[in-house]
Design an enzyme around this catalytic site. Structure first.
Site, PDB file in Angstrom:
ATOM      1  CB  THR A 288       4.644   0.221  -4.669  1.00 28.46           C
ATOM      2  OG1 THR A 288       4.256  -0.622  -5.623  1.00 28.46           O
ATOM      3  CG2 THR A 288       4.985   1.796  -5.130  1.00 28.46           C
ATOM      4  CG  ASP A 289       3.550  -5.149  -1.110  1.00 29.92           C
ATOM      5  OD1 ASP A 289       3.403  -5.871  -2.015  1.00 29.92           O
ATOM      6  OD2 ASP A 289       3.510  -5.464   0.365  1.00 29.92           O
ATOM      7  CE1 TYR A 290       0.523  -8.817  -7.327  1.00 34.86           C
ATOM      8  CE2 TYR A 290      -1.516  -7.259  -7.263  1.00 34.86           C
ATOM      9  CZ  TYR A 290      -0.733  -8.273  -7.741  1.00 34.86           C
ATOM     10  OH  TYR A 290      -1.243  -9.040  -8.676  1.00 34.86           O
ATOM     11  N   GLY A 292       0.317  -0.688  -4.003  1.00 33.28           N
ATOM     12  CA  GLY A 292       0.375   0.044  -2.816  1.00 33.28           C
ATOM     13  C   GLY A 292       0.110   1.546  -3.228  1.00 33.28           C
TER      14      GLY A 292
END
Ligand code: NOJ
Length: 748
Positions: A288-290, A292
């Site tokens: 995932t992104d941070y 996310g």
């Protein structure tokens, strides 16, 4: 299985193995699949879930604060990966702590944002893309990987391959600009650079293609904002660079923060499972992104964290960056039948395989050699490569009366807020790059180059944003005594990058006013720009004699700017993004549709009921692909080998390019195609080929391209990726405005 995996599998020979007991022995490590299967056979459900968990260390914090104590979690054996820990000493300490608590001694994977260099900083990605030089992109990633790997990093969160048509979006600085074809080539080259021939080599790291997908299409250019678009546009414009990195063997992908048509990427099964892992056969893992995953609650897509974890695993997300959701809820989701063990196993396997590829099971400390770190960082050859990249990235936007290149005999007043800057010049997100004392400023670069130091002066005049005027007079005084004035101006490095969107993309502060004062002196004024996005430069274009777009050129930036200004290097960069006349034209891009009422400009007999602005020209200030040179390139003889292209045939396109100028120079010869009629409308032109080559003064070179029906494919009315028979136009030249034209027909 991709080529890389086959090679690695074959390469599993006898090596020194860090055995399960934590001591070095010389056992033979088994082939990847067998090794991972055997290991997973010993792992508990909790141990498998731990592999899906990533936390941030105390290094650079690259997102909102996370409440988790990552050290405690490592001690509990709950962590598969750490981001933002760098340096041999630090990463070794963390790895040791992990191995002491991990029952099966599964090494931690260290990730970091190595975007445009690790210590030796190259131009920001947008600038580097302006080189249109794929070798430059590959080499800069190769150098970044070598330095990062020597410093304990296993995995970079790059390349960022988001196409964007909106300079308000701060993150355009991190990408390859607006074009799919150029962006795909660059994306491929960057993955090859980071990952090299074999991920087992100690100078390579895992790439992470991001942000999947369409993050660059955020509404109104506001970071993290909503995206909505047709599947056709998504597949034709936004997805191809991602696909190119799968073809290059990219080991990992990162989900984007945005939603597309109501579905956040982190929970988008269609994107992750169907397209990426299904259609494209991606074998790596997706992070995932941070936070996310957690953000799907704010999106209004998940009702709580447990639900977000369920949606993510079902979508095909393998690792949770910082969110702690997989850690907290995967077991519960398993027990409640919301996710399956097969899904957890699949995610775990993908992550373990990446660790295997890096050789971490053979020796978790193989990237932890302090001596190697010392001898690798800032190698002379790396600095030379950074200088070459910076030189090739410079885009000359204007050069009236050949005011550039400067001559050693001229008195030159260098002014402006960035004239002696060592901080902003390396750009945002410059990993572990050192600024003060390391980055070469313009002042330092010029001083190295000019033979008579009395001929140059350096005075700031104004600040970047600050509106104080007390420095102006000193700069004017210096400028009065000069033959030429060079103003080094631009934006703060943190005006572009993540969470740095702007509605105003003019030169900030009172820099423009200062330029107006300088102009009053009646001397030629050259504007050098350090910035990370297309700016609105209509006034500057009217009033300045020359403009050099230097982007944020990196550690060797000052040398490159000096060499370009004084003609040691001939600028050869071309814009990877359109520069608008005003922000009101945004989004603006060269490959737009024609509309039913295209405006033909001042000569159009109908001036009102046309697709146009009443207070501005439609055209950009500087189009995509544009950039001048000290040479003068002239195009002629655009010849096609045939005017009829058959379904399995090809056309050879040739064009003569003459360097009629007084300097040897490199030119980017660009080929554009227009499909005149389709079952769905097609753009007014699309880049289909480019070739950057050196042409000596007085020399003419014939450049050839090949076009096959494959190059003409698009998603037709039935969403089939086909080329439709009919008439096409070809344009070849030095920018997307090329006028040299020919035509052909694709026959059945
Ligand atoms: C958030 C950014 O969107 C992403 O590009 C980056 O890799 C992560 N933070 C980690 O720093």
């Amino acid at each position: 299985m991709n080529k890389r995996s086959v090679l690695l599998l074959l390469a599993c020979t006898t090596v020194s193995v860090y055995a399960q007991k934590g001591k070095k022995t010389s056992t033979t490590i088994k082939p990847k699949s067998e090794f991972v299967t055997e290991l997973m056979g010993k792992m508990t459900v909790d141990e498998k879930i731990a592999q899906l968990v990533q936390f941030t260390a105390d290094g650079t914090i690259t997102g909102p604060k996370s409440g988790t104590n990552w050290v405690d979690e490592i001690k509990k054996g709950n962590v598969g990966s750490i981001l933002n820990a760098t340096g041999v000493d630090y990463t070794r300490k963390i790895q040791k702590m992990n191995l002491e608590s991990s029952r099966l001694k599964i090494p931690i994977l260290f990730g970091y944002d190595v975007i445009h260099g690790y210590k030796t900083i190259f131009p920001i990605t947008l600038g580097e893309t302006a080189s249109w030089d794929l070798e430059v992109a590959r080499i800069s990633s190769e150098v970044a990987a070598a330095e990062a790997a020597a410093s304990g990093v296993h995995w970079t969160f790059a390349p960022m391959v988001d196409i964007s048509r909106d300079p308000r979006w701060g993150r355009v600085s991190e990408g390859a600009g607006e074009d799919t074809y150029l962006g795909s080539k660059m994306a491929f080259a960057r993955v090859m650079g980071f990952q090299g021939k074999n991920l087992h080599d100690l100078n390579t790291i895992l790439a992470c293609t991001k942000h999947f997908a369409a993050y660059g299409a955020a509404e109104a250019g506001r970071d993290y904002n909503t995206v909505d678009m047709s599947e056709r546009l998504l597949r034709e414009v936004y997805l191809p660079p991602f696909k190119a990195t799968v073809d290059a063997g990219s080991a990992t992908f990162m989900a984007s923060f945005n939603e597309i048509a109501g579905v956040p990427s982190t929970g988008n099964k269609w994107l992750m499972n169907d397209i990426l892992k299904g259609e494209w056969g991606f074998k790596g893992f997706v992070v995932t992104d941070y936070t996310g995953m957690n953000e799907m609650i704010a999106h209004g897509y998940a009702k709580d964290e447990q639900h977000a974890g369920e949606l993510s695993l079902n979508a095909g997300i393998d690792m949770d960056m910082v969110g702690a959701i997989y850690l907290k809820y995967t077991k519960k989701n398993l027990e409640e039948g919301k996710v399956t063990m097969a899904q957890v196993d699949d995610a775990c396997r993908r992550i373990l395989e990446a660790k295997y590829d890096l050789g971490l099971f053979e020796d978790p400390y193989r990237y932890s050699d302090a001596k190697r770190e010392k001898t690798t960082i800032y190698k002379k050859e790396y600095l030379d490569a950074a200088l070459a990249a910076a030189n090739k990235s410079m885009v000359l936007l204007k050069n009236s009366n050949n005011v550039l290149p400067l001559k050693q005999t001229q008195k030159v007043a260098f002014v402006g807020p960035l004239v002696s800057d060592e901080y902003n010049i390396i750009g945002s997100w410059a990993a572990s790059g050192d600024r003060y004392g390391y980055a070469v400023s313009v002042q330092e670069g010029v001083n190295k180059l000019v033979t008579d130091k009395n001929k140059v002066s350096f005075t700031k005049g104004v600040e970047i944003k600050d509106t104080k005027r007390d420095g102006i007079q000193a700069a004017i005084n210096a400028a009065k005594n000069a033959d030429v004035i060079v103003a080094v101006m631009g934006e703060f490095e943190n005006q572009t990058g993540e969470a740095a969107s702007q509605v105003n993309i003019d030169l900030p502060g009172i820099q423009k006013e200062f330029l107006a004062e300088l102009k009053k002196l009646g001397k030629p004024v050259v504007l050098v720009l350090l910035n990370g996005r297309p700016l609105t430069l209509s006034w500057e274009n009217e009033n300045m004699d020359a403009i050099l777009e230097a982007w944020y050129p990196g550690t060797m930036g000052g040398d490159a700017i000096a060499q370009t200004l004084y003609g040691v290097s001939n600028p050869s960069g071309k814009l990877p993004m359109t520069f608008p006349r005003s922000v009101g034209q945004v989004p603006i891009y060269y490959n737009h549709k024609n509309t039913g009422r295209p405006y033909l400009g001042a000569s159009d007999p109908e001036q009102k009921y046309k697709s146009r602005y009443t207070d501005s020209d439609n055209s950009p200030l500087y189009p995509f692909g544009y950039g001048l040179s000290y040479s003068d390139f002239q195009y002629s003889n655009l010849i096609l080998s045939t005017q009829k292209l058959s379904a399995n045939g090809k056309i050879t396109v040739s064009v003569d390019v003459k360097n009629a100028g007084a300097y040897d120079g490199e030119e980017v010869v660009q080929l554009y195609v227009r499909d005149l009629v389709g079952s769905v409308t097609r753009p007014v032109r699309e880049l289909k080929g480019f070739n950057k080559l050196l042409i000596k003064k007085g020399e003419t070179k014939t450049v050839t391209f090949e076009i096959t029906p494959d190059d003409l494919r698009f998603y037709n009315i039935d969403m089939k990726f086909v080329a439709e028979p009919g008439d096409f136009e070809i344009y070849v030249g030095g920018s997307s405005d090329a006028t040299l034209k020919n035509t052909f027909e694709l026959v059945k």
